[in-house]
Design a protein around this motif. Structure first.
Motif, PDB file in Angstrom:
ATOM      1  N   ASP A  87      29.231  40.587 -27.583  1.00  0.00           N
ATOM      2  CA  ASP A  87      27.903  40.274 -27.070  1.00  0.00           C
ATOM      3  C   ASP A  87      27.465  38.921 -27.635  1.00  0.00           C
ATOM      4  O   ASP A  87      28.247  38.242 -28.318  1.00  0.00           O
ATOM      5  CB  ASP A  87      26.894  41.373 -27.421  1.00  0.00           C
ATOM      6  N   GLU A  88      26.230  38.527 -27.387  1.00  0.00           N
ATOM      7  CA  GLU A  88      25.789  37.192 -27.791  1.00  0.00           C
ATOM      8  C   GLU A  88      25.515  37.088 -29.283  1.00  0.00           C
ATOM      9  O   GLU A  88      25.190  36.013 -29.786  1.00  0.00           O
ATOM     10  CB  GLU A  88      24.572  36.767 -26.968  1.00  0.00           C
ATOM     11  N   GLN A  89      25.638  38.213 -30.009  1.00  0.00           N
ATOM     12  CA  GLN A  89      25.562  38.177 -31.468  1.00  0.00           C
ATOM     13  C   GLN A  89      26.953  38.245 -32.074  1.00  0.00           C
ATOM     14  O   GLN A  89      27.106  38.452 -33.269  1.00  0.00           O
ATOM     15  CB  GLN A  89      24.705  39.351 -31.973  1.00  0.00           C
ATOM     16  N   LEU A  90      27.977  38.067 -31.215  1.00  0.00           N
ATOM     17  CA  LEU A  90      29.390  38.082 -31.605  1.00  0.00           C
ATOM     18  C   LEU A  90      29.839  39.432 -32.138  1.00  0.00           C
ATOM     19  O   LEU A  90      30.786  39.531 -32.909  1.00  0.00           O
ATOM     20  CB  LEU A  90      29.681  36.985 -32.639  1.00  0.00           C
TER      21      LEU A  90
ATOM     22  N   VAL B  72      20.261  29.772 -30.655  1.00  0.00           N
ATOM     23  CA  VAL B  72      18.794  29.799 -30.551  1.00  0.00           C
ATOM     24  C   VAL B  72      18.182  30.480 -31.769  1.00  0.00           C
ATOM     25  O   VAL B  72      17.175  30.016 -32.323  1.00  0.00           O
ATOM     26  CB  VAL B  72      18.367  30.525 -29.262  1.00  0.00           C
ATOM     27  N   GLU B  73      18.786  31.584 -32.213  1.00  0.00           N
ATOM     28  CA  GLU B  73      18.255  32.323 -33.360  1.00  0.00           C
ATOM     29  C   GLU B  73      18.304  31.488 -34.643  1.00  0.00           C
ATOM     30  O   GLU B  73      17.334  31.444 -35.401  1.00  0.00           O
ATOM     31  CB  GLU B  73      19.038  33.620 -33.563  1.00  0.00           C
TER      32      GLU B  73
ATOM     33  N   GLY C 279      29.594  29.780 -38.541  1.00  0.00           N
ATOM     34  CA  GLY C 279      28.192  29.398 -38.445  1.00  0.00           C
ATOM     35  C   GLY C 279      27.258  30.565 -38.700  1.00  0.00           C
ATOM     36  O   GLY C 279      26.251  30.435 -39.404  1.00  0.00           O
ATOM     37  N   LEU C 280      27.598  31.730 -38.154  1.00  0.00           N
ATOM     38  CA  LEU C 280      26.752  32.915 -38.353  1.00  0.00           C
ATOM     39  C   LEU C 280      26.764  33.373 -39.804  1.00  0.00           C
ATOM     40  O   LEU C 280      25.739  33.801 -40.348  1.00  0.00           O
ATOM     41  CB  LEU C 280      27.218  34.052 -37.444  1.00  0.00           C
TER      42      LEU C 280
ATOM     43  N   ALA D  94      24.985  25.616 -40.450  1.00  0.00           N
ATOM     44  CA  ALA D  94      25.311  26.643 -39.469  1.00  0.00           C
ATOM     45  C   ALA D  94      25.191  26.102 -38.050  1.00  0.00           C
ATOM     46  O   ALA D  94      26.044  26.358 -37.190  1.00  0.00           O
ATOM     47  CB  ALA D  94      24.404  27.856 -39.653  1.00  0.00           C
ATOM     48  N   LEU D  95      24.137  25.339 -37.789  1.00  0.00           N
ATOM     49  CA  LEU D  95      23.934  24.775 -36.453  1.00  0.00           C
ATOM     50  C   LEU D  95      25.042  23.791 -36.090  1.00  0.00           C
ATOM     51  O   LEU D  95      25.489  23.743 -34.934  1.00  0.00           O
ATOM     52  CB  LEU D  95      22.568  24.082 -36.373  1.00  0.00           C
TER      53      LEU D  95
END
Length: 311
Positions: free
Chosen positions: A45-48, A291-292, A240-241, A275-276
């Motif tokens: 998902d978009e949170q990996l 975005v988060e 990054g996360l 991270a970005l």
């Protein structure tokens, strides 16, 4: 052998379901089942977070490399292949079928057991010929020697062990990490940079400490792992996360005084910035993860403005 056993059970089950009126044989089922398994992609998902598997015939044509020039990511039901380095014209696009970074031996075993092939990419061939089981090998621009960089704690930079030339710029190690190396256990930090298995252990240990809400211990352990992550896996969204999680931990640490709190906010901003930069290499700016992290980066700046702490 395991695949053969499972495919035999599958063909028996199909024949039993349809009263033995089918022509499914174990060998045929094994062939189909094997093709299916080796061509499945892990769906995130978009949170990996892993949510399942996907069979995408077009993407299955992309070959594996342990030194890939692209990464695969998902946004909703759409798959994206993103270049993570400059790719010369007519160069084959490659992705990694397995999580990176891993040691040479770990990669070899997983690829053989899960995908039934031996990798002969440039990275594997170099490590096979040199007998190297780690991923951190750099060519010194001065002496052209391939070796593991050494850390010069006095000058806060990476050095070529052969000629002593600084390798900090060529390795793109973030200033924040280098400036904090002295405050870590230097032996573990150095080993995390030179031994990918130790680095992966530190990442896993950090995640456990976060679940246990042991914030300070998680920060100490996580920052040690970041030394290696920034050198080995800067191009991957998971890096990054992970770094963003460390930034959030600093936001949780208000500190015993306004100065400590301000310093923690500034450290969080530095980590969110790192991270970005990692996420921007492989994800679009409208991806949920990006975005988060960007929102946390801005919120941290807002805290500094609130207390007039911006320089």
């Amino acid at each position: 052998l395991s695949l053969q056993r499972r495919s035999s059970d599958l063909s028996s089950g199909i024949n039993a379901e349809y009263g033995g009126n089918t022509k499914f044989k174990a060998a045929d089922t094994y062939d189909v089942y094997n093709k299916l398994v080796v061509n499945l992609f892990t769906l995130e998902d978009e949170q990996l977070r892993t949510v399942g598997s996907a069979l995408i015939p077009e993407l299955s044509k992309i070959n594996h490399s342990c030194d890939p020039n692209c990464v695969l990511s998902f946004k909703g039901r759409t798959a994206y292949i993103t270049a993570i380095k400059d790719i010369p014209k007519d160069t084959e696009l490659t992705i990694s079928y397995i999580p990176l970074p891993q040691s040479f031996l770990a990669r070899k075993m997983q690829l053989r057991s899960q995908f039934n092939f031996t990798c002969y990419c440039i990275r594997c061939e170099m490590q096979r010929k040199k007998g190297v089981d780690e991923m951190l090998m750099r060519e010194c621009p001065m002496c052209k020697e391939h070796s593991h960089p050494a850390i010069n704690f006095e000058k806060e930079e990476l050095m070529c062990p052969s000629c002593g030339k600084s390798l900090t710029n060529s390795n793109k190690v973030n200033d924040l990490i280098l400036k904090n190396i002295e405050s870590f256990d230097s032996t573990i930090s150095t080993r995390a940079q030179q031994d990918v298995e130790i680095m992966n252990y530190l990442v896993e240990e950090t995640e456990k400490l976060i679940v246990e809400k042991r914030w300070e211990a998680a920060l100490r352990t996580g920052l040690k792992a970041t030394v290696g992550l920034m050198d080995w896996a800067q191009n991957y969204p998971s890096t990054g996360l992970f770094i963003a999680k460390l930034g959030k931990l600093y936001l949780n640490e208000e500190g015993s005084s306004p100065k400590v709190y301000r310093d923690n906010i500034n450290r969080a901003i530095q980590l969110f910035d790192m991270a970005l930069k990692c996420l921007s290499l492989s994800l679009s700016s409208d991806h949920a993860c990006f975005v988060e992290v960007e929102m946390m980066y801005r919120q941290s700046h807002d805290i500094l403005r609130k207390f007039n702490w911006l320089k």
